[in-house]
Design a protein around this motif. Structure first.
Motif, PDB file in Angstrom:
ATOM      1  N   GLU A  91     -26.890 -14.324  -1.115  1.00 51.31           N
ATOM      2  CA  GLU A  91     -26.081 -15.546  -1.145  1.00 51.31           C
ATOM      3  C   GLU A  91     -25.436 -15.735  -2.521  1.00 51.31           C
ATOM      4  N   ALA A  92     -26.204 -15.436  -3.563  1.00 50.74           N
ATOM      5  CA  ALA A  92     -25.668 -15.561  -4.923  1.00 50.74           C
ATOM      6  C   ALA A  92     -24.542 -14.551  -5.153  1.00 50.74           C
ATOM      7  N   LEU A  93     -24.754 -13.311  -4.708  1.00 48.85           N
ATOM      8  CA  LEU A  93     -23.735 -12.279  -4.851  1.00 48.85           C
ATOM      9  C   LEU A  93     -22.480 -12.627  -4.062  1.00 48.85           C
ATOM     10  N   HIS A  94     -22.695 -13.164  -2.859  1.00 49.40           N
ATOM     11  CA  HIS A  94     -21.561 -13.536  -2.016  1.00 49.40           C
ATOM     12  C   HIS A  94     -20.745 -14.645  -2.683  1.00 49.40           C
ATOM     13  N   GLY A  95     -21.407 -15.614  -3.296  1.00 46.18           N
ATOM     14  CA  GLY A  95     -20.710 -16.686  -3.996  1.00 46.18           C
ATOM     15  C   GLY A  95     -19.891 -16.177  -5.165  1.00 46.18           C
ATOM     16  N   LYS A  96     -20.488 -15.263  -5.936  1.00 43.77           N
ATOM     17  CA  LYS A  96     -19.781 -14.677  -7.068  1.00 43.77           C
ATOM     18  C   LYS A  96     -18.564 -13.881  -6.597  1.00 43.77           C
ATOM     19  N   LEU A  97     -18.751 -13.129  -5.504  1.00 48.86           N
ATOM     20  CA  LEU A  97     -17.662 -12.307  -4.972  1.00 48.86           C
ATOM     21  C   LEU A  97     -16.494 -13.182  -4.531  1.00 48.86           C
ATOM     22  N   GLN A  98     -16.789 -14.274  -3.828  1.00 43.32           N
ATOM     23  CA  GLN A  98     -15.724 -15.164  -3.371  1.00 43.32           C
ATOM     24  C   GLN A  98     -14.979 -15.786  -4.556  1.00 43.32           C
ATOM     25  N   SER A  99     -15.709 -16.126  -5.614  1.00 41.59           N
ATOM     26  CA  SER A  99     -15.085 -16.699  -6.799  1.00 41.59           C
ATOM     27  C   SER A  99     -14.142 -15.693  -7.458  1.00 41.59           C
ATOM     28  N   VAL A 100     -14.597 -14.438  -7.564  1.00 42.51           N
ATOM     29  CA  VAL A 100     -13.777 -13.389  -8.167  1.00 42.51           C
ATOM     30  C   VAL A 100     -12.525 -13.134  -7.332  1.00 42.51           C
ATOM     31  N   LEU A 101     -12.688 -13.095  -6.014  1.00 47.09           N
ATOM     32  CA  LEU A 101     -11.542 -12.856  -5.133  1.00 47.09           C
ATOM     33  C   LEU A 101     -10.521 -13.986  -5.218  1.00 47.09           C
ATOM     34  N   MET A 102     -11.003 -15.221  -5.375  1.00 47.12           N
ATOM     35  CA  MET A 102     -10.097 -16.356  -5.517  1.00 47.12           C
ATOM     36  C   MET A 102      -9.332 -16.281  -6.841  1.00 47.12           C
ATOM     37  N   GLN A 103     -10.035 -15.893  -7.913  1.00 50.38           N
ATOM     38  CA  GLN A 103      -9.376 -15.739  -9.218  1.00 50.38           C
ATOM     39  C   GLN A 103      -8.319 -14.640  -9.148  1.00 50.38           C
ATOM     40  N   LYS A 104      -8.663 -13.539  -8.494  1.00 50.37           N
ATOM     41  CA  LYS A 104      -7.731 -12.418  -8.365  1.00 50.37           C
ATOM     42  C   LYS A 104      -6.492 -12.846  -7.579  1.00 50.37           C
ATOM     43  N   SER A 105      -6.694 -13.559  -6.475  1.00 46.44           N
ATOM     44  CA  SER A 105      -5.572 -14.018  -5.652  1.00 46.44           C
ATOM     45  C   SER A 105      -4.669 -14.963  -6.443  1.00 46.44           C
ATOM     46  N   LYS A 106      -5.270 -15.850  -7.219  1.00 48.82           N
ATOM     47  CA  LYS A 106      -4.497 -16.797  -8.019  1.00 48.82           C
ATOM     48  C   LYS A 106      -3.651 -16.074  -9.055  1.00 48.82           C
ATOM     49  N   ARG A 107      -4.246 -15.099  -9.728  1.00 47.58           N
ATOM     50  CA  ARG A 107      -3.507 -14.363 -10.758  1.00 47.58           C
ATOM     51  C   ARG A 107      -2.402 -13.502 -10.138  1.00 47.58           C
ATOM     52  N   GLN A 108      -2.635 -12.979  -8.925  1.00 44.05           N
ATOM     53  CA  GLN A 108      -1.596 -12.197  -8.250  1.00 44.05           C
ATOM     54  C   GLN A 108      -0.383 -13.070  -7.932  1.00 44.05           C
ATOM     55  N   VAL A 109      -0.640 -14.293  -7.504  1.00 47.89           N
ATOM     56  CA  VAL A 109       0.456 -15.222  -7.226  1.00 47.89           C
ATOM     57  C   VAL A 109       1.217 -15.539  -8.507  1.00 47.89           C
ATOM     58  N   GLU A 110       0.479 -15.773  -9.601  1.00 46.24           N
ATOM     59  CA  GLU A 110       1.118 -16.070 -10.887  1.00 46.24           C
ATOM     60  C   GLU A 110       1.963 -14.888 -11.354  1.00 46.24           C
ATOM     61  N   LEU A 111       1.453 -13.674 -11.157  1.00 45.01           N
ATOM     62  CA  LEU A 111       2.181 -12.472 -11.562  1.00 45.01           C
ATOM     63  C   LEU A 111       3.487 -12.343 -10.782  1.00 45.01           C
ATOM     64  N   LEU A 112       3.417 -12.522  -9.472  1.00 47.57           N
ATOM     65  CA  LEU A 112       4.617 -12.422  -8.645  1.00 47.57           C
ATOM     66  C   LEU A 112       5.641 -13.478  -9.028  1.00 47.57           C
ATOM     67  N   THR A 113       5.176 -14.673  -9.350  1.00 46.57           N
ATOM     68  CA  THR A 113       6.077 -15.758  -9.730  1.00 46.57           C
ATOM     69  C   THR A 113       6.839 -15.415 -11.002  1.00 46.57           C
ATOM     70  N   VAL A 114       6.111 -14.897 -12.012  1.00 51.43           N
ATOM     71  CA  VAL A 114       6.743 -14.534 -13.290  1.00 51.43           C
ATOM     72  C   VAL A 114       7.732 -13.387 -13.098  1.00 51.43           C
ATOM     73  N   LEU A 115       7.345 -12.364 -12.346  1.00 50.33           N
ATOM     74  CA  LEU A 115       8.212 -11.202 -12.146  1.00 50.33           C
ATOM     75  C   LEU A 115       9.458 -11.563 -11.346  1.00 50.33           C
ATOM     76  N   ARG A 116       9.299 -12.413 -10.341  1.00 52.03           N
ATOM     77  CA  ARG A 116      10.458 -12.840  -9.558  1.00 52.03           C
ATOM     78  C   ARG A 116      11.425 -13.658 -10.406  1.00 52.03           C
ATOM     79  N   ALA A 117      10.875 -14.515 -11.267  1.00 51.26           N
ATOM     80  CA  ALA A 117      11.724 -15.325 -12.143  1.00 51.26           C
ATOM     81  C   ALA A 117      12.495 -14.439 -13.116  1.00 51.26           C
ATOM     82  N   LEU A 118      11.811 -13.431 -13.675  1.00 56.74           N
ATOM     83  CA  LEU A 118      12.463 -12.507 -14.602  1.00 56.74           C
ATOM     84  C   LEU A 118      13.551 -11.707 -13.885  1.00 56.74           C
ATOM     85  N   LYS A 119      13.247 -11.231 -12.686  1.00 56.99           N
ATOM     86  CA  LYS A 119      14.224 -10.462 -11.903  1.00 56.99           C
ATOM     87  C   LYS A 119      15.437 -11.317 -11.565  1.00 56.99           C
ATOM     88  N   ASP A 120      15.186 -12.577 -11.210  1.00 53.62           N
ATOM     89  CA  ASP A 120      16.277 -13.482 -10.860  1.00 53.62           C
ATOM     90  C   ASP A 120      17.170 -13.746 -12.066  1.00 53.62           C
TER      91      ASP A 120
END
Length: 259
Positions: A42-71
């Motif tokens: 349960e502890a490992l599963h909680g940590k994994l979900q937290s890491v996956l959420m952080q990764k997803s958030k940073r991926q969205v931020e990355l796409l936003t910055v790159l799209r703005a630069l491309k535009d």
């Protein structure tokens, strides 16, 4: 390998963080697959979900910055006409480069900092701003320093920019920092497209056009903006066949691993 002065909004830094989060997630999943203790799982599963959420958030931020630069890059007005660009490119050599791959930064040197201390990377790179203005009334004339340097090193490539704000004061300093930063950012995010000297020239012209726009951004009149000189470039290895031909032209003492 080291990344100096990381900017948490910079695409390269975000990409590096995403890779690190991915590695952590893989490790947690491996532990979860073999763990039989319910509490630990349960502890490992909680940590994994937290890491996956952080990764997803940073991926969205990355796409936003790159799209703005491309535009922005797609809409920016070039500092040269189409005819002038072709005239610049026509006499350039025809050498081709190895395509840059896996651009994970090894080092980033930028400055100056508040103490104007040097930034260095062994014997490969040394950056420092120096003022020769006199100290008058307890304060150095010409402050703040209006120079700016920004250097990124990769496994087989480098991007380097130097700006020198014209005159004294905060406006030329800001102009130098803004112009140098956006040029470096553009070149780093388009370096994989640079496979020839001609392509490098086109990307540099686009990057300088963005720098011009960046300096004027937010100003009601062009005269309100600071001014700066700006120089920048990329260092890439030549294709093997091109390097052998150029080395032959240079003779035994020549070495043309990069251009």
């Amino acid at each position: 390998a080291r990344l100096l002065h990381p900017d948490p909004t910079d695409p390269l830094y975000v990409s590096e963080e995403i890779l690190q989060l991915e590695a952590v997630g893989t490790d947690l999943q491996t532990q979860l697959d073999v763990c039989e203790n319910r509490v630990v799982r349960e502890a490992l599963h909680g940590k994994l979900q937290s890491v996956l959420m952080q990764k997803s958030k940073r991926q969205v931020e990355l796409l936003t910055v790159l799209r703005a630069l491309k535009d922005r890059a797609g809409k920016v007005d070039s500092i040269f006409s189409a005819e002038q660009v072709e005239a610049i490119i026509a006499p350039l050599p025809t050498q081709t480069f190895k395509k840059a791959r896996k651009l994970r930064p090894l080092a980033h040197l930028t400055g100056p900092d508040s103490g104007e201390s040097p930034s260095e990377l062994g014997t490969q790179c040394y950056c420092r701003t120096v003022s020769t203005y006199p100290v008058l009334g307890g304060r150095r004339a010409g402050d703040p320093i209006c120079d700016h340097f920004n250097f990124y090193l990769f496994q087989a490539a480098a991007v380097l920019v130097v700006a020198d704000g014209c005159n004294w004061g905060e406006r030329p300093r800001d102009a130098g920092v803004r112009a140098g930063s956006i040029l470096n950012l553009y070149l780093r995010n388009h370096i994989q497209r640079i496979t020839s000297v001609a392509r490098a020239a086109r990307e540099l012209i686009r990057g300088f056009s963005l720098a011009q726009e960046e300096v004027l951004l937010g100003e009601e009149e062009p005269e309100d903006a600071g001014t700066t000189t700006l120089i920048g470039g990329v260092l890439l290895p030549l294709e093997d066949s091109v390097r052998r031909r150029v080395d032959g032209e240079l003779g035994e003492g020549g070495n043309s691993n990069s251009a």
